[in-house]
Design a protein around this motif. Structure first.
Motif, PDB file in Angstrom:
ATOM      1  N   ASP A  76       0.021  26.566  11.986  1.00  0.00           N
ATOM      2  CA  ASP A  76       0.719  27.913  12.894  1.00  0.00           C
ATOM      3  C   ASP A  76      -0.533  28.896  12.918  1.00  0.00           C
ATOM      4  O   ASP A  76      -0.544  29.738  13.896  1.00  0.00           O
ATOM      5  CB  ASP A  76       1.716  28.111  11.866  1.00  0.00           C
ATOM      6  CG  ASP A  76       2.974  27.420  12.044  1.00  0.00           C
ATOM      7  OD1 ASP A  76       3.119  26.625  12.837  1.00  0.00           O
ATOM      8  OD2 ASP A  76       3.725  27.616  10.950  1.00  0.00           O
ATOM      9  N   GLU A  77      -1.426  29.016  11.807  1.00  0.00           N
ATOM     10  CA  GLU A  77      -2.590  29.939  12.323  1.00  0.00           C
ATOM     11  C   GLU A  77      -3.216  29.605  13.412  1.00  0.00           C
ATOM     12  O   GLU A  77      -4.036  30.651  14.071  1.00  0.00           O
ATOM     13  CB  GLU A  77      -3.419  29.786  11.027  1.00  0.00           C
ATOM     14  CG  GLU A  77      -2.787  30.599   9.593  1.00  0.00           C
ATOM     15  CD  GLU A  77      -1.695  29.465   9.164  1.00  0.00           C
ATOM     16  OE1 GLU A  77      -1.782  28.441   9.519  1.00  0.00           O
ATOM     17  OE2 GLU A  77      -0.837  30.077   8.325  1.00  0.00           O
ATOM     18  N   ASP A  78      -3.512  28.297  13.439  1.00  0.00           N
ATOM     19  CA  ASP A  78      -4.457  27.910  14.998  1.00  0.00           C
ATOM     20  C   ASP A  78      -3.540  28.274  16.297  1.00  0.00           C
ATOM     21  O   ASP A  78      -4.280  29.101  17.113  1.00  0.00           O
ATOM     22  CB  ASP A  78      -4.569  26.374  14.880  1.00  0.00           C
ATOM     23  CG  ASP A  78      -5.225  25.884  13.774  1.00  0.00           C
ATOM     24  OD1 ASP A  78      -6.246  26.756  13.240  1.00  0.00           O
ATOM     25  OD2 ASP A  78      -5.180  24.661  13.399  1.00  0.00           O
ATOM     26  N   LEU A  79      -2.510  28.270  16.067  1.00  0.00           N
ATOM     27  CA  LEU A  79      -1.521  28.656  17.317  1.00  0.00           C
ATOM     28  C   LEU A  79      -1.537  30.070  17.459  1.00  0.00           C
ATOM     29  O   LEU A  79      -1.678  30.461  18.608  1.00  0.00           O
ATOM     30  CB  LEU A  79      -0.105  27.997  17.199  1.00  0.00           C
ATOM     31  CG  LEU A  79      -0.120  26.433  17.383  1.00  0.00           C
ATOM     32  CD1 LEU A  79       1.204  26.057  17.022  1.00  0.00           C
ATOM     33  CD2 LEU A  79      -0.618  26.043  18.658  1.00  0.00           C
ATOM     34  N   LEU A  82      -4.477  32.106  19.262  1.00  0.00           N
ATOM     35  CA  LEU A  82      -4.637  31.448  20.702  1.00  0.00           C
ATOM     36  C   LEU A  82      -4.580  33.200  21.477  1.00  0.00           C
ATOM     37  O   LEU A  82      -3.507  33.954  21.119  1.00  0.00           O
ATOM     38  CB  LEU A  82      -3.708  30.604  21.198  1.00  0.00           C
ATOM     39  CG  LEU A  82      -4.001  29.502  20.607  1.00  0.00           C
ATOM     40  CD1 LEU A  82      -2.964  28.460  21.206  1.00  0.00           C
ATOM     41  CD2 LEU A  82      -5.205  28.743  20.954  1.00  0.00           C
ATOM     42  N   PRO A  83      -5.261  33.421  22.630  1.00  0.00           N
ATOM     43  CA  PRO A  83      -5.230  34.632  23.235  1.00  0.00           C
ATOM     44  C   PRO A  83      -3.885  34.612  24.065  1.00  0.00           C
ATOM     45  O   PRO A  83      -3.795  34.085  25.307  1.00  0.00           O
ATOM     46  CB  PRO A  83      -6.477  34.787  24.158  1.00  0.00           C
ATOM     47  CG  PRO A  83      -6.849  33.130  24.441  1.00  0.00           C
ATOM     48  CD  PRO A  83      -6.317  32.591  22.932  1.00  0.00           C
ATOM     49  N   LYS A  88       4.624  38.611  22.140  1.00  0.00           N
ATOM     50  CA  LYS A  88       5.761  39.377  21.759  1.00  0.00           C
ATOM     51  C   LYS A  88       6.279  40.233  22.868  1.00  0.00           C
ATOM     52  O   LYS A  88       6.927  41.489  22.802  1.00  0.00           O
ATOM     53  CB  LYS A  88       5.385  40.311  20.501  1.00  0.00           C
ATOM     54  CG  LYS A  88       5.241  39.755  19.247  1.00  0.00           C
ATOM     55  CD  LYS A  88       6.675  39.164  18.610  1.00  0.00           C
ATOM     56  CE  LYS A  88       6.594  38.629  17.373  1.00  0.00           C
ATOM     57  NZ  LYS A  88       8.059  38.265  16.674  1.00  0.00           N
ATOM     58  N   THR A  89       5.681  39.842  23.880  1.00  0.00           N
ATOM     59  CA  THR A  89       6.276  40.602  25.455  1.00  0.00           C
ATOM     60  C   THR A  89       6.695  39.677  26.366  1.00  0.00           C
ATOM     61  O   THR A  89       6.361  38.591  26.723  1.00  0.00           O
ATOM     62  CB  THR A  89       5.323  41.287  25.904  1.00  0.00           C
ATOM     63  OG1 THR A  89       4.283  42.062  24.723  1.00  0.00           O
ATOM     64  CG2 THR A  89       5.542  42.264  27.022  1.00  0.00           C
ATOM     65  N   ILE A  90       7.895  40.527  27.038  1.00  0.00           N
ATOM     66  CA  ILE A  90       8.596  39.608  28.311  1.00  0.00           C
ATOM     67  C   ILE A  90       7.836  40.375  29.462  1.00  0.00           C
ATOM     68  O   ILE A  90       8.062  41.518  29.545  1.00  0.00           O
ATOM     69  CB  ILE A  90      10.015  39.794  28.420  1.00  0.00           C
ATOM     70  CG1 ILE A  90      10.484  39.156  27.303  1.00  0.00           C
ATOM     71  CG2 ILE A  90      10.517  39.303  29.612  1.00  0.00           C
ATOM     72  CD1 ILE A  90      12.050  39.173  26.960  1.00  0.00           C
ATOM     73  N   GLU A  91       6.958  39.709  29.985  1.00  0.00           N
ATOM     74  CA  GLU A  91       5.948  40.474  30.958  1.00  0.00           C
ATOM     75  C   GLU A  91       6.729  40.470  32.307  1.00  0.00           C
ATOM     76  O   GLU A  91       6.392  39.140  32.988  1.00  0.00           O
ATOM     77  CB  GLU A  91       4.351  39.999  30.894  1.00  0.00           C
ATOM     78  CG  GLU A  91       3.591  40.671  31.861  1.00  0.00           C
ATOM     79  CD  GLU A  91       2.103  40.164  31.764  1.00  0.00           C
ATOM     80  OE1 GLU A  91       1.401  40.766  32.657  1.00  0.00           O
ATOM     81  OE2 GLU A  91       1.947  39.435  30.910  1.00  0.00           O
ATOM     82  N   ILE A  92       6.927  41.062  33.069  1.00  0.00           N
ATOM     83  CA  ILE A  92       7.608  41.100  34.240  1.00  0.00           C
ATOM     84  C   ILE A  92       6.351  41.204  35.514  1.00  0.00           C
ATOM     85  O   ILE A  92       5.345  42.083  35.615  1.00  0.00           O
ATOM     86  CB  ILE A  92       8.248  42.299  34.865  1.00  0.00           C
ATOM     87  CG1 ILE A  92       9.730  42.316  33.928  1.00  0.00           C
ATOM     88  CG2 ILE A  92       8.790  42.147  36.386  1.00  0.00           C
ATOM     89  CD1 ILE A  92      10.572  43.706  34.379  1.00  0.00           C
ATOM     90  N   LEU A 143       8.103  31.994  23.489  1.00  0.00           N
ATOM     91  CA  LEU A 143       9.117  31.578  22.309  1.00  0.00           C
ATOM     92  C   LEU A 143       9.058  30.068  21.775  1.00  0.00           C
ATOM     93  O   LEU A 143       8.932  29.201  22.672  1.00  0.00           O
ATOM     94  CB  LEU A 143      10.472  31.563  23.111  1.00  0.00           C
ATOM     95  CG  LEU A 143      11.614  31.456  22.240  1.00  0.00           C
ATOM     96  CD1 LEU A 143      11.843  32.581  21.282  1.00  0.00           C
ATOM     97  CD2 LEU A 143      12.925  31.475  23.108  1.00  0.00           C
ATOM     98  N   ARG A 144       8.928  29.866  20.654  1.00  0.00           N
ATOM     99  CA  ARG A 144       8.791  28.680  19.856  1.00  0.00           C
ATOM    100  C   ARG A 144       7.439  27.891  20.058  1.00  0.00           C
ATOM    101  O   ARG A 144       7.509  26.956  20.370  1.00  0.00           O
ATOM    102  CB  ARG A 144      10.193  27.783  20.058  1.00  0.00           C
ATOM    103  CG  ARG A 144      11.425  28.428  19.710  1.00  0.00           C
ATOM    104  CD  ARG A 144      12.448  27.472  19.618  1.00  0.00           C
ATOM    105  NE  ARG A 144      13.720  28.161  19.416  1.00  0.00           N
ATOM    106  CZ  ARG A 144      14.699  28.570  20.121  1.00  0.00           C
ATOM    107  NH1 ARG A 144      14.447  28.721  21.477  1.00  0.00           N
ATOM    108  NH2 ARG A 144      15.733  29.254  19.545  1.00  0.00           N
ATOM    109  N   GLY A 145       6.558  28.958  19.992  1.00  0.00           N
ATOM    110  CA  GLY A 145       4.975  28.354  20.309  1.00  0.00           C
ATOM    111  C   GLY A 145       4.829  27.836  21.526  1.00  0.00           C
ATOM    112  O   GLY A 145       3.463  27.222  21.524  1.00  0.00           O
TER     113      GLY A 145
END
Length: 368
Positions: A76-79, A82-83, A88-92, A143-145
């Motif tokens: 999970d740390e590897d994932l 990642l950039p 944590k954002t829903i980017e329109i 969401l979910r990786g």
């Protein structure tokens, strides 16, 4: 409702804190596998292939399997390193008309809830902007990786988000359509239109899962020890369609019968047709009856009038055969019986009119 993800909507420079809530729920009835011999529950155990030991969920991680079967561990740390700007954002990214979104791309639906009082104003601003523009927002979120594509739209007074499949995840339609060259006739299209019109529209809220209700009734009856009678299997109408027109006509009738329209139409048609049929029938009978009466009475009238004229003509010089001519000139009656009766009456009338004709002759000479 419990949120499954917390983040924010990025609307240009505006950030709207939100909570992600599932908009749908699954009502399917799930079953467990059991041992038929004794009814014992069948469970799956997670066992390591190397040491054949059962492991717990805490001991299980992720790994990518390569083509040669070797496993590359991914933590999970590897994932998390990642950039991923949408973690944590829903980017329109755009606003487009709703009809530009292919329904094939539609996936899971979520409700977006404003997270806290400060989020109420920007949340309402975005909602009203979507309403007024009559467009939907295309956005990216994680969401979910994994990063996903989404579509934001307004449902009542809530912003909803539909997960979308990426365009390259939609399969092409090659080889799916019928390969045979088929021609559809206008009559078949007309019947298809009639069937569509008969079925009409439906209130989506009235639709429900009949199979799930039947399964629940079955479970309840078995739990109480009752024996549920098997339902009669309905003909699904499967198999080859030999006569498409007949199938469409039967479908229209069945749809009308299901809605109670067929009986109403039949009653209305009978009510509309019945008076017309009766009037035509009675008019025909009156017409034929009146003609018969006239034809039957004609010989008698003709007999009286013709007899007098014949007698008058007999007394006139050079008109000796007038009596025979008068008798022959009587109109032909419609029936044989009427003819005989008319002839006898005509003969009697002419015989009785002889004295009157002799008296009338001198008057004619006097006037001459």
């Amino acid at each position: 409702m419990r949120s499954i993800w917390n983040g924010a909507i990025s609307f240009g420079l505006v950030s709207i804190p939100i909570k992600l809530v599932n908009a749908t729920e699954n009502h399917s009835i799930s079953f467990r596998q059991i041992h038929l011999a004794d009814g014992g529950r069948i469970r799956y155990r997670k066992v390591c292939e190397l040491d054949e030991q059962e492991v717990t969920a805490a001991e299980i991680g992720k790994g990518y399997e390569e083509a040669d079967g070797s496993i590359i561990p991914i933590t999970d740390e590897d994932l998390g390193s990642l950039p991923l700007p949408t973690a944590k954002t829903i980017e329109i990214v755009a606003f487009v008309p709703a009809d530009e979104i292919d329904p094939l791309q539609m996936d899971t639906a979520y409700y977006l809830s404003a997270n806290g009082v400060p989020a109420a104003k920007p949340y309402t601003l975005l909602r009203e902007a979507l309403k007024r523009s009559r467009k939907v927002a295309v956005a990216k979120y994680a969401l979910r990786g994994r990063e996903r594509l989404g579509m934001l739209r307004v449902v009542d007074d809530v912003i909803a988000m539909h997960g979308l499949l990426w365009p390259d995840e939609i399969r092409a339609t090659d080889g799916v359509a019928p390969e045979a060259d088929v021609t559809v006739r206008d009559a078949e299209l007309d019947l298809a239109d009639a069937l569509m019109a008969t079925l009409g529209e439906v209130d989506m809220d009235t639709l429900h899962d009949d199979y799930r209700e039947a399964v629940e009734a079955l479970i309840a009856s078995k739990a109480s020890g009752e024996v549920l009678e098997p339902a009669t299997a309905q003909d699904a109408g499967g198999g080859k369609v030999i006569d498409l027109l007949a199938a469409l006509e039967n479908s229209v009738r069945a749809a009308k019968k299901a809605r109670g329209e067929e009986e109403a139409e039949t009653a209305a048609k009978e009510k509309a047709d019945a008076p017309v049929a009766k009037v035509t029938s009675l008019a025909g009978r009156k017409k034929s009856g009146g003609t018969g009466a006239k034809k039957k009475a004609a010989p008698v009238a003709a007999g009286k009038g013709t007899g007098r004229k014949a007698a008058a003509k007999k007394t006139t010089p050079g008109r000796a055969p007038a009596r025979k001519t008068a008798a022959r000139s009587t109109p032909k009656p419609a029936a044989k019986k009427t003819a005989s009766k008319g002839a006898s009456k005509a003969a009697k009338s002419s015989a009785g009119a002889k004295p009157a004709a002799k008296k009338a002759a001198p008057r004619k000479r006097a006037s001459a």
